[in-house]
Design an enzyme around this catalytic site. Structure first.
Site, PDB file in Angstrom:
ATOM      1  N   ARG A  53      -6.569  10.744   4.994  1.00 49.16           N
ATOM      2  CA  ARG A  53      -5.929   9.436   5.216  1.00 49.16           C
ATOM      3  C   ARG A  53      -4.456   9.465   4.852  1.00 49.16           C
ATOM      4  O   ARG A  53      -3.610   8.958   5.583  1.00 49.16           O
ATOM      5  CB  ARG A  53      -6.651   8.343   4.423  1.00 49.16           C
ATOM      6  CG  ARG A  53      -8.057   8.053   4.929  1.00 49.16           C
ATOM      7  CD  ARG A  53      -8.783   7.087   4.029  1.00 49.16           C
ATOM      8  NE  ARG A  53      -8.902   7.675   2.694  1.00 49.16           N
ATOM      9  CZ  ARG A  53      -9.180   6.993   1.600  1.00 49.16           C
ATOM     10  NH1 ARG A  53      -9.371   5.698   1.653  1.00 49.16           N
ATOM     11  NH2 ARG A  53      -9.277   7.610   0.435  1.00 49.16           N
ATOM     12  N   ASN A  71     -11.703   5.501   5.511  1.00 49.48           N
ATOM     13  CA  ASN A  71     -12.949   6.254   5.453  1.00 49.48           C
ATOM     14  C   ASN A  71     -14.102   5.349   5.867  1.00 49.48           C
ATOM     15  O   ASN A  71     -14.056   4.133   5.643  1.00 49.48           O
ATOM     16  CB  ASN A  71     -13.220   6.766   4.035  1.00 49.48           C
ATOM     17  CG  ASN A  71     -12.333   7.924   3.647  1.00 49.48           C
ATOM     18  OD1 ASN A  71     -11.757   8.600   4.495  1.00 49.48           O
ATOM     19  ND2 ASN A  71     -12.230   8.174   2.354  1.00 49.48           N
TER      20      ASN A  71
END
Length: 128
Positions: A53, A71
């Site tokens: 990320r 996520n």
């Protein structure tokens, strides 16, 4: 003298033609460069716990894009990217082939790709 005038007229005519061609080419390039695109993505593989990320956010900002990334409970990473079409395509390649240094991408899915009139998001954020 007459040949010099003809030469000058020829150079002038050629200059105008080149200027017109350059002008048309620039306009075509501007039109193509101003198209905005939005696309959703899901990345599969070893993509959680490997800073995927953070790297996605960093790459998106580097390319001048806006979007978000997060996520999932299923072990994938999902998100959305918006910006100039050619930059979104660069990001799709990065998401599908590179990712974070420790990630292992096994599959990717891009969906809902569409042209947009204006950006619907601002910044690039990690969602939780």
């Amino acid at each position: 003298m007459r040949s010099q005038r003809l030469l000058t007229a020829g150079v002038f005519s050629l200059s105008l033609t080149l200027l017109l061609c350059v002008s048309v080419c620039l306009r075509m390039g501007e039109a193509g460069g101003n198209k905005l695109t939005s696309v959703d993505f899901e990345i599969f593989g070893n993509v959680q716990g490997v800073c995927f990320r953070m790297y996605t956010e960093k790459q998106g900002l580097h390319l001048g894009l806006v979007g978000w990334v997060k996520n999932t409970h299923g072990g994938t990473v999902v998100g959305q990217v918006q910006g100039p079409a050619h930059k979104v395509e660069e990001m799709k390649v990065w998401l599908s082939k590179e990712g974070s240094p420790s990630s292992r991408i096994t599959r990717f899915c891009f969906s809902n790709q569409r042209n947009i009139d204006k950006l619907e998001l601002s910044g690039f954020k990690t969602r939780f």
